[in-house]
Design a protein around this motif. Structure first.
Motif, PDB file in Angstrom:
ATOM      1  N   ASP A   1       0.965  -1.308   0.085  1.00  0.00           N
ATOM      2  CA  ASP A   1      -0.008   0.112  -0.101  1.00  0.00           C
ATOM      3  C   ASP A   1       0.754   1.233   0.015  1.00  0.00           C
ATOM      4  OD1 ASP A   1       0.608  -1.387   2.568  1.00  0.00           O
ATOM      5  OD2 ASP A   1      -0.322   0.344   3.386  1.00  0.00           O
ATOM      6  N   THR A   2       0.642   2.186  -0.881  1.00  0.00           N
ATOM      7  CA  THR A   2       1.310   3.498  -0.857  1.00  0.00           C
ATOM      8  C   THR A   2       0.790   4.194   0.143  1.00  0.00           C
ATOM      9  OG1 THR A   2       1.439   3.268  -3.125  1.00  0.00           O
ATOM     10  CG2 THR A   2       1.644   5.767  -2.224  1.00  0.00           C
ATOM     11  N   THR A   3       1.727   4.652   1.222  1.00  0.00           N
ATOM     12  CA  THR A   3       1.359   5.392   2.308  1.00  0.00           C
ATOM     13  C   THR A   3       1.353   6.925   2.093  1.00  0.00           C
ATOM     14  OG1 THR A   3       3.750   5.428   3.190  1.00  0.00           O
ATOM     15  CG2 THR A   3       2.150   3.745   3.719  1.00  0.00           C
ATOM     16  N   VAL A   4       1.014   7.973   3.033  1.00  0.00           N
ATOM     17  CA  VAL A   4       0.943   9.202   2.815  1.00  0.00           C
ATOM     18  C   VAL A   4       2.245   9.712   2.680  1.00  0.00           C
ATOM     19  CG1 VAL A   4       0.400  11.532   3.934  1.00  0.00           C
ATOM     20  CG2 VAL A   4      -0.889   9.268   4.434  1.00  0.00           C
ATOM     21  N   GLN A   5       3.147   9.423   3.380  1.00  0.00           N
ATOM     22  CA  GLN A   5       4.635   9.715   2.974  1.00  0.00           C
ATOM     23  C   GLN A   5       5.427   9.254   2.114  1.00  0.00           C
ATOM     24  OE1 GLN A   5       6.716  10.278   6.832  1.00  0.00           O
ATOM     25  NE2 GLN A   5       5.375  12.073   7.269  1.00  0.00           N
ATOM     26  N   LEU A   6       4.988   8.004   1.644  1.00  0.00           N
ATOM     27  CA  LEU A   6       5.696   7.524   0.262  1.00  0.00           C
ATOM     28  C   LEU A   6       5.001   8.154  -0.999  1.00  0.00           C
ATOM     29  CD1 LEU A   6       6.084   3.879   1.257  1.00  0.00           C
ATOM     30  CD2 LEU A   6       7.877   5.794   1.232  1.00  0.00           C
ATOM     31  N   LYS A   7       3.887   8.540  -0.837  1.00  0.00           N
ATOM     32  CA  LYS A   7       3.161   9.324  -1.837  1.00  0.00           C
ATOM     33  C   LYS A   7       3.928   9.831  -3.135  1.00  0.00           C
ATOM     34  CE  LYS A   7      -1.216  10.264  -3.739  1.00  0.00           C
ATOM     35  NZ  LYS A   7      -1.678   9.261  -4.668  1.00  0.00           N
ATOM     36  N   PRO A   8       4.887  10.878  -2.579  1.00  0.00           N
ATOM     37  CA  PRO A   8       5.566  11.529  -3.736  1.00  0.00           C
ATOM     38  C   PRO A   8       6.297  10.429  -4.603  1.00  0.00           C
ATOM     39  CG  PRO A   8       5.591  12.466  -1.354  1.00  0.00           C
ATOM     40  CD  PRO A   8       5.049  11.254  -1.117  1.00  0.00           C
ATOM     41  N   LEU A   9       6.789   9.461  -3.841  1.00  0.00           N
ATOM     42  CA  LEU A   9       7.493   8.206  -4.813  1.00  0.00           C
ATOM     43  C   LEU A   9       6.984   7.448  -5.550  1.00  0.00           C
ATOM     44  CD1 LEU A   9      10.101   7.480  -1.784  1.00  0.00           C
ATOM     45  CD2 LEU A   9      10.593   9.011  -3.678  1.00  0.00           C
ATOM     46  N   GLU A  10       5.396   7.558  -5.548  1.00  0.00           N
ATOM     47  CA  GLU A  10       4.635   6.793  -6.383  1.00  0.00           C
ATOM     48  C   GLU A  10       5.033   6.420  -7.793  1.00  0.00           C
ATOM     49  OE1 GLU A  10       0.350   7.224  -6.162  1.00  0.00           O
ATOM     50  OE2 GLU A  10       0.158   5.112  -5.946  1.00  0.00           O
ATOM     51  N   PRO A  11       5.490   7.494  -8.476  1.00  0.00           N
ATOM     52  CA  PRO A  11       5.943   7.300 -10.018  1.00  0.00           C
ATOM     53  C   PRO A  11       6.904   6.279  -9.969  1.00  0.00           C
ATOM     54  CG  PRO A  11       5.624   9.769  -9.357  1.00  0.00           C
ATOM     55  CD  PRO A  11       5.537   8.985  -8.112  1.00  0.00           C
ATOM     56  N   PHE A  12       7.614   6.224  -8.937  1.00  0.00           N
ATOM     57  CA  PHE A  12       8.801   5.293  -8.975  1.00  0.00           C
ATOM     58  C   PHE A  12       8.687   3.835  -8.504  1.00  0.00           C
ATOM     59  CE2 PHE A  12      10.080   9.577  -9.408  1.00  0.00           C
ATOM     60  CZ  PHE A  12      10.663   9.437 -10.675  1.00  0.00           C
ATOM     61  N   LYS A  13       7.292   3.750  -7.941  1.00  0.00           N
ATOM     62  CA  LYS A  13       7.388   2.594  -6.841  1.00  0.00           C
ATOM     63  C   LYS A  13       7.499   1.232  -7.537  1.00  0.00           C
ATOM     64  CE  LYS A  13       3.276   0.552  -4.147  1.00  0.00           C
ATOM     65  NZ  LYS A  13       2.221   0.628  -4.223  1.00  0.00           N
ATOM     66  N   LYS A  14       7.483   0.929  -8.831  1.00  0.00           N
ATOM     67  CA  LYS A  14       7.824  -0.136  -9.421  1.00  0.00           C
ATOM     68  C   LYS A  14       9.307  -0.206  -9.804  1.00  0.00           C
ATOM     69  CE  LYS A  14       4.060  -2.345 -10.748  1.00  0.00           C
ATOM     70  NZ  LYS A  14       2.881  -1.537 -10.739  1.00  0.00           N
ATOM     71  N   LYS A  15      10.068   0.747  -9.597  1.00  0.00           N
ATOM     72  CA  LYS A  15      11.532   0.983  -9.894  1.00  0.00           C
ATOM     73  C   LYS A  15      12.269   1.043  -8.584  1.00  0.00           C
ATOM     74  CE  LYS A  15      11.748   2.811 -14.371  1.00  0.00           C
ATOM     75  NZ  LYS A  15      12.462   3.675 -15.265  1.00  0.00           N
ATOM     76  N   MET A  16      11.459   0.583  -7.264  1.00  0.00           N
ATOM     77  CA  MET A  16      12.428   0.905  -6.227  1.00  0.00           C
ATOM     78  C   MET A  16      11.961  -0.190  -4.981  1.00  0.00           C
ATOM     79  SD  MET A  16      10.865   4.411  -5.173  1.00  0.00           S
ATOM     80  CE  MET A  16      11.912   4.472  -3.362  1.00  0.00           C
ATOM     81  N   ASN A  17      12.806  -0.404  -3.890  1.00  0.00           N
ATOM     82  CA  ASN A  17      12.274  -0.875  -2.602  1.00  0.00           C
ATOM     83  C   ASN A  17      12.519  -0.027  -1.597  1.00  0.00           C
ATOM     84  OD1 ASN A  17      12.070  -3.571  -4.149  1.00  0.00           O
ATOM     85  ND2 ASN A  17      14.361  -3.726  -4.206  1.00  0.00           N
ATOM     86  N   VAL A  18      11.492  -0.385  -0.640  1.00  0.00           N
ATOM     87  CA  VAL A  18      11.573   0.412   0.523  1.00  0.00           C
ATOM     88  C   VAL A  18      11.878  -0.483   1.691  1.00  0.00           C
ATOM     89  CG1 VAL A  18      10.273   2.135  -0.364  1.00  0.00           C
ATOM     90  CG2 VAL A  18       9.182   0.429   0.851  1.00  0.00           C
ATOM     91  N   PHE A  19      12.557  -0.213   2.741  1.00  0.00           N
ATOM     92  CA  PHE A  19      12.829  -1.165   3.818  1.00  0.00           C
ATOM     93  C   PHE A  19      12.623  -0.338   5.033  1.00  0.00           C
ATOM     94  CE2 PHE A  19      15.876  -4.062   1.995  1.00  0.00           C
ATOM     95  CZ  PHE A  19      16.006  -3.287   0.758  1.00  0.00           C
ATOM     96  N   SER A  20      11.590  -1.002   5.969  1.00  0.00           N
ATOM     97  CA  SER A  20      11.364  -0.316   7.320  1.00  0.00           C
ATOM     98  C   SER A  20      11.679  -1.427   8.295  1.00  0.00           C
ATOM     99  CB  SER A  20       9.898  -0.474   7.403  1.00  0.00           C
ATOM    100  OG  SER A  20       9.004  -1.433   7.325  1.00  0.00           O
ATOM    101  N   GLY A  21      11.549  -0.891   9.568  1.00  0.00           N
ATOM    102  CA  GLY A  21      11.806  -1.879  10.602  1.00  0.00           C
ATOM    103  C   GLY A  21      13.104  -2.525  10.851  1.00  0.00           C
ATOM    104  N   MET A  22      14.083  -1.815  10.197  1.00  0.00           N
ATOM    105  CA  MET A  22      15.661  -2.276  10.294  1.00  0.00           C
ATOM    106  C   MET A  22      16.330  -1.728  11.647  1.00  0.00           C
ATOM    107  SD  MET A  22      15.499  -4.195   7.148  1.00  0.00           S
ATOM    108  CE  MET A  22      17.234  -4.554   7.449  1.00  0.00           C
ATOM    109  N   ARG A  23      17.092  -2.782  12.008  1.00  0.00           N
ATOM    110  CA  ARG A  23      17.828  -2.195  13.323  1.00  0.00           C
ATOM    111  C   ARG A  23      18.914  -1.592  13.120  1.00  0.00           C
ATOM    112  NH1 ARG A  23      17.453  -5.454  18.767  1.00  0.00           N
ATOM    113  NH2 ARG A  23      18.135  -3.645  19.607  1.00  0.00           N
ATOM    114  N   VAL A  24      19.229  -0.663  14.146  1.00  0.00           N
ATOM    115  CA  VAL A  24      20.817  -0.248  14.312  1.00  0.00           C
ATOM    116  C   VAL A  24      21.170  -0.639  15.551  1.00  0.00           C
ATOM    117  CG1 VAL A  24      22.222   1.944  14.564  1.00  0.00           C
ATOM    118  CG2 VAL A  24      20.590   1.996  12.887  1.00  0.00           C
ATOM    119  N   MET A  25      22.218  -1.654  15.766  1.00  0.00           N
ATOM    120  CA  MET A  25      22.412  -2.291  16.909  1.00  0.00           C
ATOM    121  C   MET A  25      23.779  -1.260  17.370  1.00  0.00           C
ATOM    122  SD  MET A  25      21.594  -5.835  15.537  1.00  0.00           S
ATOM    123  CE  MET A  25      19.935  -6.477  15.635  1.00  0.00           C
TER     124      MET A  25
END
Lengths: 444, 545
Positions: free
Chosen positions: A71-95
């Motif tokens: 699902d395209t979220t509010v803050q990813l909306k500007p990137l929608e034209p490139f959605k098929k050309k990119m990956n997004v990573f959430s929940g990655m940890r910095v230890m």
């Protein structure tokens, strides 16, 4: 037409101010559009970084669904034209293990090196773009090129390790001059020839390199490491000159624009919005003419001081001082600033995607890593810092995915990036962030 | 004038390896400092060696502020590939100018037998001469030979003698021996003491912000600089020169963090007055004020906190609402008592550097001034702090003070905020670009403050508080020591600048006495046997909330 272009470029070197670019001719592509007819050279894969400060708002950017067709979220909306050309990573940890969480530093340093920094404002190893450049930039004029869109050359998170970061070009004009000013010869020019000056400079540099042994005498360990960097820099200048003696491969049909001239470059958002895509365009052209294969762009420092005119506090202070709207559950003004970062990122991707080369665009033949310093800037949180990878690295990276990191170390992203870029590497990072697990499902 | 200098230097060259340099070869030496030249040091050195006519074009790598000083980072930073590329181009640009037809008559002291062939004697004279000036010590025989070989082969391949000189000189200019100040110490008993050329270099960059002149190099070569009388003679000479102003301008620019100005952005929508010539003018105002007070008037350094004397140009006069009635660029001005101005803490520079784009920040000002003038850095705030109350102007808390106080009542915040805020609160009578104001959001601003048991009121009270605080001159002595040796301010033991501080207090806090006390103190040229390592925990003057 070709003659005219050459004349214009020559005029430019002699100090004239504005010249109009004229398009390259199409005839450099072979019949498959895969390579250039002139040289038969394959199109190289490029690497870019895009740094934006202060993260995003988790509840507004992380998609609910993982995998493809998220699902395209509010803050990813500007990137929608490139959605098929990119990956997004959430929940990655910095230890950070036993190291402090240096505010506005540990997060971005960990993403760039896979190592939690032991000192504030320093990198504990070479950054990922430099590691990649060691392999892919061989033979290009510049190993890497850096630009800073709010005008401070210190806004660069590329380093050979330690306190030094590579100074960024702080204005479009300085970036333009470095790339297309003196020393640049249009590779499509019929009378391209190596500059004899370069060969003389090479002899000078080799005598500078010869000073190494004597200079290192009686130095302590810290100073030895510093001088190692200095002599590495001398070596890179030698390689750069060797590259300048060879006609670069013409890769894309691009027009080099005229000198952008002076303009205000500072933290005011309207200026950052103008300057960033301009710098991105110049960087993209530099990659399209194979002057470099690695381009680093930062729109601010980690605790971004970008401000919207009329906002007395600016972005960084607002993240700390704005109250959470109890009805909304987030900081509304901060959320607006977050979106600006994504809109600016989209403007960068647009420039890269606008350059046609071979069977795709420059973006398709690139991997761009966009990342930040915090996930929730208000409290300097570093878990779940947003990371985006755009471009499919000439087909080596599958795109269109949302990877829900689920607390996995952030270094998995860096390892995946390096594998996609063809770096022979099995494990990356240190301490709890040392990993051997790339996201192999993304690697084609 | 220049040819006289060249003659004096030529005398030095006759003794390339003698005296203390013998110890060098014997291996009883250690490198105790390795400092990258700053942009200003580089530019000044080139101007002094080749003349102001030679232009230096290119971007210098930025420095970083470590415990309050950029100078400290010169012993941490290296040269990146981008930085080297710039140095390399600058070197070639300078060498090309020095050897071109316009300048060679003046800058090349000998005439070759033939302009199209190698001339060993002339090349050796040229490279040896500039080698000494650039490396700040004579070249060794093998160092000179390497450049001679390069010049010869360049002359051969180009058929032009001066092309050979050009590349030989370009080589010297991108050598680490020029770009880094290498400080070499010799072991004497249990201590390491700087060899004479390293002494000359340290003195010269501290006091004049440039490379040692021929007289200083001569006193190093003769060994005079390692005697008490010889050192004092040179220190007095450097102190008496007007060039001391350049040196102290560089020190104050660093200590007062005036470089921060280069990247300060203000909101033109809220403060349309900001911009154009203002930032560089504000910086210049402060430098003129401190140089005038401390050197030209030889005044009490502490008065920089209370003086109402300043220097204004047209754009600063507009900002301060003062009539500009002068033909020159700058005019001396004394603020009236009722202006509320008191020393440099109430000048536009200090007030605007440590503020938000469109709002003053007592915390930023307080944190910066405590660090700059009292050497008391404030720890960074804990990660998980809710600052929301401070920013809610719609609630009952109208002024920044009320909002800050609400947040400083939280125990975790109080310890630091009680430390830094009072200074900032007393300056709330000045807005983010340093303009005077009496109210904020319709409410009269309370300018009272209480710090370390002392109560005071507004900028004038703050100035007096700082002037009377013995920590201020002590902090300046500490900073000058750290600046001179490129060490971390926070790691300087009070014992090492005790002698300098005594000379400072005995003189009634005269800057020259502090410098002299420092340069003549036994600690100044000694080093601990371990190579000094500086940690780069940067002080975040400009970014703490």
């Amino acid at each position: 037409m070709k003659l005219q272009r050459r004349t214009l470029l020559r005029g430019m070197f002699q100090g004239s101010v504005a010249v109009m670019g004229v398009p390259f001719l199409d005839c450099f592509l072979d019949s498959k559009g895969q390579a250039l007819a002139a040289t038969g050279q394959r199109i190289p894969t490029r690497f870019s970084t895009f740094f934006f400060g202060l993260g995003l708002t988790t509840s507004l950017w992380v998609p609910k669904k993982a995998g493809l067709d998220y699902d395209t979220t509010v803050q990813l909306k500007p990137l929608e034209p490139f959605k098929k050309k990119m990956n997004v990573f959430s929940g990655m940890r910095v230890m950070v293990d036993d190291n402090p969480n240096f505010q506005h530093w540990s997060g971005n340093a960990a993403i760039a090196t896979g190592i939690a920094p032991t000192k504030n404002s320093q990198f504990d190893s070479k950054t990922i773009d430099q590691t990649i450049a060691d392999v892919i930039s061989r033979g290009t004029r510049y190993k890497t090129v850096q630009a800073a869109a709010s005008g401070d050359p210190k806004h660069c998170y590329s380093s050979l390790g330690g306190a030094n970061t590579l100074p960024a070009e702080p204005t479009p004009l300085s970036l333009y001059t470095r790339l297309f000013g003196p020393g640049f010869q249009d590779p499509s020019s019929g009378d391209w020839k190596p500059d004899p000056q370069v060969m003389l400079q090479q002899s000078v540099l080799s005598t500078v390199s010869d000073e190494r042994k004597d200079f290192m005498k009686d130095l302590g360990a810290g100073d030895r490491a510093r001088m190692d960097q200095y002599f590495t820099s001398v070596r890179e200048a030698e390689l750069q000159m060797a590259a300048e003696l060879k006609r670069p491969d013409v890769i894309a049909k691009v027009a080099i624009p005229g000198n952008p001239g002076e303009m205000p470059v500072n933290y005011a958002l309207p200026n950052v919005r103008t300057v960033t895509p301009l710098m991105a365009k110049l960087g993209a052209l530099a990659m399209a003419t194979d002057q470099t294969r690695v381009f680093n762009l930062a729109i601010s420092e980690p605790g971004s001081n970008i401000f919207v005119p009329g906002d007395p506090l600016g972005y960084h202070i607002t993240t700390h001082m704005e109250a959470i709207d109890t009805a909304l559950g987030y900081q509304p003004k901060v959320a607006e600033y977050n979106i600006y970062s994504m809109e600016i990122l989209a403007s960068v991707l647009k420039e890269m995607d606008a350059i046609q080369e071979g069977d795709g665009t420059l973006l398709d033949h690139s991997l761009l890593m966009a990342y930040s310093d915090q996930s929730y800037a208000k409290i300097h949180a570093v878990d779940g810092i947003p990371i985006m990878l755009a471009g499919n690295a000439s087909g080596r990276m599958k795109t269109g995915y949302h990877i829900a990191g689920g607390g996995n170390p952030v270094s998995r992203v860096g390892l995946t990036v390096q594998k996609a870029m063809g770096i022979a590497i099995d494990n990356w990072g240190k301490g709890s962030m040392e990993t051997r697990s790339a996201y192999t499902e993304l690697l084609a | 004038m220049r040819s006289k200098v060249i003659l004096a230097i030529a005398a030095l060259l006759s003794c390339a390896i003698c005296g203390d340099l013998a110890a060098w070869a014997a291996g009883s030496t250690q490198v105790v400092g390795l400092r990258r030249l700053s942009e200003q040091e580089y530019r000044n050195s080139i101007a002094d060696i080749f003349g102001k006519d030679i232009s230096v074009q290119g971007m210098f790598e930025p420095q970083i502020r470590i415990s309050g000083l950029l100078a400290t980072s010169t012993s941490v930073l290296s040269v990146t590939p981008v930085g080297f590329e710039a140095f390399s181009k600058m070197a070639d640009g300078i060498a090309l100018q020095v050897t071109d037809e316009k300048h060679r008559g003046e800058l090349v002291s000998c005439t070759p037998k033939s302009a199209t062939a190698a001339d060993e004697a002339c090349a050796s004279e040229f490279l040896g001469h500039y080698g000494l000036l650039l490396f700040r010590r004579p070249l060794t025989a093998s160092e000179l030979k390497a450049r001679m070989d390069l010049a010869r082969s360049m002359t051969k391949s180009s058929g032009d003698f001066y092309t050979g000189l050009r590349y030989g000189l370009a080589q010297l200019l991108q050598s680490p021996n020029f770009l880094f100040r290498k400080e070499v110490a010799m072991r004497k008993g249990g201590t390491l003491a700087l060899e004479p050329y390293s002494r000359a270099t340290r003195l010269s960059y501290l006091m004049w912000d440039t490379t040692p002149d021929s007289e200083l190099l001569q006193s190093a070569q003769s060994g005079e600089l390692n005697t008490v009388a010889g050192l004092e003679k040179q220190v007095n000479r450097l102190l008496a020169s007007p060039r001391l102003e350049s040196g102290m301008r560089a020190f104050f620019t660093d200590m007062l963090a005036l470089d921060t100005f280069d990247t300060v952005s203000k909101d033109a929508l809220i403060y349309p007055k900001w911009g154009g010539a203002m930032p560089p003018s504000a910086k210049e105002e402060t430098l003129r004020t401190v140089i005038n007070l401390t050197l030209r008037e030889n005044g009490d350094v502490r008065d920089m906190m209370t003086t109402r004397k300043t220097f204004l140009n047209r754009s600063m006069a507009a900002l301060y609402d003062v009539d500009f009635t002068f033909d020159d660029d700058w005019m001396a001005h004394e603020f009236p008592k009722e202006s509320g101005r008191s020393g440099i803490v109430t000048q536009v520079s200090m007030l605007s550097m440590f503020s938000h784009p469109g709002q003053s920040s007592p915390t930023k000002r307080g944190v910066a001034l405590m660090d700059i003038f009292l050497c008391e850095p404030t720890p960074t705030p804990p990660a998980n702090v809710d600052f929301s109350a401070i920013n809610d102007t719609t609630g009952p808390l109208k002024t920044v003070r009320e909002r800050l106080m609400a947040h400083a009542n939280t125990p975790t915040c109080a310890s630091c905020h009680n430390h830094s805020d009072p200074i900032g609160l007393s300056l709330e009578g000045f807005d983010t670009i340093g303009g005077r104001r009496l109210t904020e959001n319709g409410q009269l601003i309370d300018l009272s403050a209480s710090l370390q048991g002392k109560k005071f009121q507004d900028g004038t009270g703050l100035g007096q508080y700082l002037r009377d605080n013995p920590r201020f001159p002590a902090c300046m002595a500490r900073k000058l020591y750290a600046y001179a040796k490129a060490v971390d301010t926070e790691e300087v033991e009070p014992s090492v600048f005790k002698a300098a501080y005594k000379s400072f207090t005995d003189s009634g806090f005269r800057l020259r006495a502090l410098i002299k006390g420092l340069a003549l103190s036994p600690e100044f040229f000694t080093a601990s046997p371990h190579v000094q390592e500086v940690s780069a925990g940067q002080t975040k003057l400009a970014s703490s909330p």
